[in-house]
Design an enzyme around this catalytic site. Structure first.
Site, short mmCIF file in Angstrom:
data_model
loop_
_atom_site.label_atom_id
_atom_site.label_comp_id
_atom_site.label_asym_id
_atom_site.label_seq_id
_atom_site.Cartn_x
_atom_site.Cartn_y
_atom_site.Cartn_z
N ASP A 257 -32.27 17.60 82.64
CA ASP A 257 -33.23 16.71 83.29
C ASP A 257 -34.28 17.58 83.97
O ASP A 257 -33.98 18.31 84.92
CB ASP A 257 -32.53 15.82 84.32
CG ASP A 257 -33.50 14.90 85.05
OD1 ASP A 257 -34.24 14.18 84.37
OD2 ASP A 257 -33.53 14.94 86.30
N GLU B 92 -35.25 15.39 77.63
CA GLU B 92 -36.07 14.19 77.59
C GLU B 92 -37.49 14.54 77.19
O GLU B 92 -38.06 15.53 77.65
CB GLU B 92 -36.07 13.52 78.97
CG GLU B 92 -36.68 12.14 79.00
CD GLU B 92 -36.54 11.49 80.38
OE1 GLU B 92 -36.84 10.30 80.48
OE2 GLU B 92 -36.13 12.19 81.32
N CYS C 263 -25.37 4.39 85.15
CA CYS C 263 -24.27 5.17 85.75
C CYS C 263 -23.59 5.96 84.64
O CYS C 263 -23.13 5.39 83.64
CB CYS C 263 -23.28 4.24 86.43
SG CYS C 263 -21.80 5.09 87.07
N CYS D 245 -19.56 4.78 84.23
CA CYS D 245 -19.11 3.53 83.60
C CYS D 245 -20.15 2.90 82.69
O CYS D 245 -19.85 1.94 81.98
CB CYS D 245 -18.71 2.52 84.69
SG CYS D 245 -20.10 1.95 85.70
N CYS E 135 -22.74 3.37 92.47
CA CYS E 135 -22.69 2.38 91.40
C CYS E 135 -21.98 1.12 91.91
O CYS E 135 -20.85 1.21 92.43
CB CYS E 135 -21.95 2.94 90.18
SG CYS E 135 -21.75 1.75 88.84
N CYS F 120 -18.44 0.59 89.51
CA CYS F 120 -17.26 1.48 89.62
C CYS F 120 -17.16 2.19 90.96
O CYS F 120 -16.14 2.82 91.25
CB CYS F 120 -17.26 2.49 88.48
SG CYS F 120 -18.63 3.67 88.56
N ASP G 270 -30.41 13.35 89.75
CA ASP G 270 -30.77 14.31 88.72
C ASP G 270 -29.57 14.69 87.85
O ASP G 270 -29.68 14.78 86.63
CB ASP G 270 -31.38 15.56 89.36
CG ASP G 270 -32.65 15.25 90.11
OD1 ASP G 270 -33.37 14.32 89.69
OD2 ASP G 270 -32.93 15.92 91.12
#
Length: 391
Positions: free
Chosen positions: A194, A278, A330, A333, A349, A352, A359
């Site tokens: 990232d 990305e 997330c 999950c 989250c 979960c 990051d």
């Protein structure tokens, strides 16, 4: 696979004059041929061919008093200048037709002796060579000392001599490499990256690389040198000296950034079998208030290095589409929690209850998405060739 290897060269005073003469002759031939084609376009006549331009502005021009000094340099340099013009027009027309990828290419423009970059190219026909003592022997220039930092992997096909804005001379060799013979041993490790500004890269394994911010750190010195340049009288020798100082200060920043990109990209390619990153819209981000920081990071240059090094060493680079919500999902999950402001660096989250670092979570999601893309590509059967049976 063709690569460029660039090395600093140290021409002597006489060789600098000879190189300056070569730069000037190549520039004159380029401008003369460009002017001829522009004139033909204005008159509605067909463009003169390369053979016609070569005969008129190189072969016959050497016999005239106005252009007799073209014979003082290697004829290969002049022919390569004409080829550069052909390439520029080819790219321009391909850009207009839409057959060329990337941004639009403008029509070729006239070259100036005040351009920040001057160059000439020597092909094998010029009979240049590398002497036994490691010097670069160029026709009508002589043996030039080279600062060799590594050995060339194969015999170069061409060499381009470049003078940059900082008055530094470079020899850029084009060499052929064979990725099959340079492939690294296979690994079972994958990595997701990232890219950011505070941290240049946050990996899926939790490691982080802080952004060096080379431009920000050198900004004070750059402002001081630029302010001194603005106070010098235009056309004076002191202004010319100060211009070189400004160019060298900028070159130092660019060299440090390039060295950082090379070291980090090489480390990632050597330690991982597959790397996912990305595909960022750098042009879009460069229009925001973060423009200076975005340009300082140099993401595009870094990803380009990852791409060609992965191809060279038998690794895989996967580009994840920038529309992928890497910061919203997330990684534990798979629950999508929606967009979040940039000031939120950690979140919990709601499904979960896992506490996610923004990051690190994005790096993990990019790695998993890259893994999914590669699996999908492997599952697609190959397209049969034109001679294959269709039964």
């Amino acid at each position: 696979m063709q690569l460029r290897y660039a090395f600093r060269i140290e021409p002597g005073p006489g060789q600098r004059i000879a190189l300056g003469r070569a730069f000037g002759c190549a520039r004159v031939v380029f401008n003369d041929c460009l002017r001829a084609r522009k004139r033909a376009h204005e008159q509605g006549a067909p463009y003169p061919t390369s053979a016609e331009l070569s005969k008129r502005y190189i072969t016959e021009a050497k016999k005239t008093p106005e252009r007799s000094w073209l014979g003082e340099v290697s004829s290969v340099v002049l022919q390569q200048s004409l080829r550069d013009l052909d390439t520029a027009y080819r790219n321009f027309f391909a850009s207009i037709k839409g057959t060329r990828k990337g941004p639009k290419i403008a029509e070729p423009r006239f070259k100036s002796k005040r351009d920040s970059r001057q160059c000439v190219r020597f092909t094998a026909n010029a009979k240049w060579s590398i002497t036994p003592d490691g010097k670069l022997n160029l026709p009508k220039i002589g043996p030039v000392r080279v600062r060799w930092s590594r050995a060339l992997p194969s015999v170069p096909s061409t060499v381009t001599v470049i003078k940059d804005a900082a008055d530094r001379y470079w020899a850029s060799f084009v060499v052929e490499t064979y990725p099959a013979g340079e492939a690294l041993p296979a690994l079972d490790r994958e990595q997701g990256i990232d890219l950011g500004l505070t941290h240049f890269a946050v990996m899926a394994d939790g490691s982080r690389v802080r952004s060096p911010r080379f431009l920000r750190r050198a900004e004070k010195k750059l402002k001081r040198e630029q302010r001194s340049l603005s106070r010098k009288k235009k056309g004076s020798k002191n202004r010319g000296k100060q211009r070189v100082k400004v160019a060298r200060a900028h070159a130092k920043v660019a060299d440090a950034r390039r060295d950082f990109h090379h070291k980090l990209s090489t480390k990632l390619i050597r330690e991982n079998q597959a790397v996912s990153v990305e595909s960022l819209s750098v042009k879009g981000l460069a229009r925001t208030r973060l423009a200076k920081s975005v340009h300082d990071a140099g993401w595009s240059s870094f990803v380009t290095m990852l791409e060609y090094k992965a191809s060279r060493y038998g690794r895989t680079l996967t580009k994840v589409d920038r529309a992928f919500p890497s910061s919203q999902v997330c990684s534990s999950c798979g629950h999508r929690d929606g967009p979040k402001p940039l000031d939120i660096r950690t979140w919990i989250c709601p499904r979960c209850g896992a506490r996610q670092d923004r990051d690190h979570n994005a790096g993990t999601n990019i790695r998993d998405e890259g893994r999914r893309i590669r699996a999908a590509h492997q599952a697609v059967p190959p397209t049969p060739g034109p001679g294959a049976s269709r039964r």
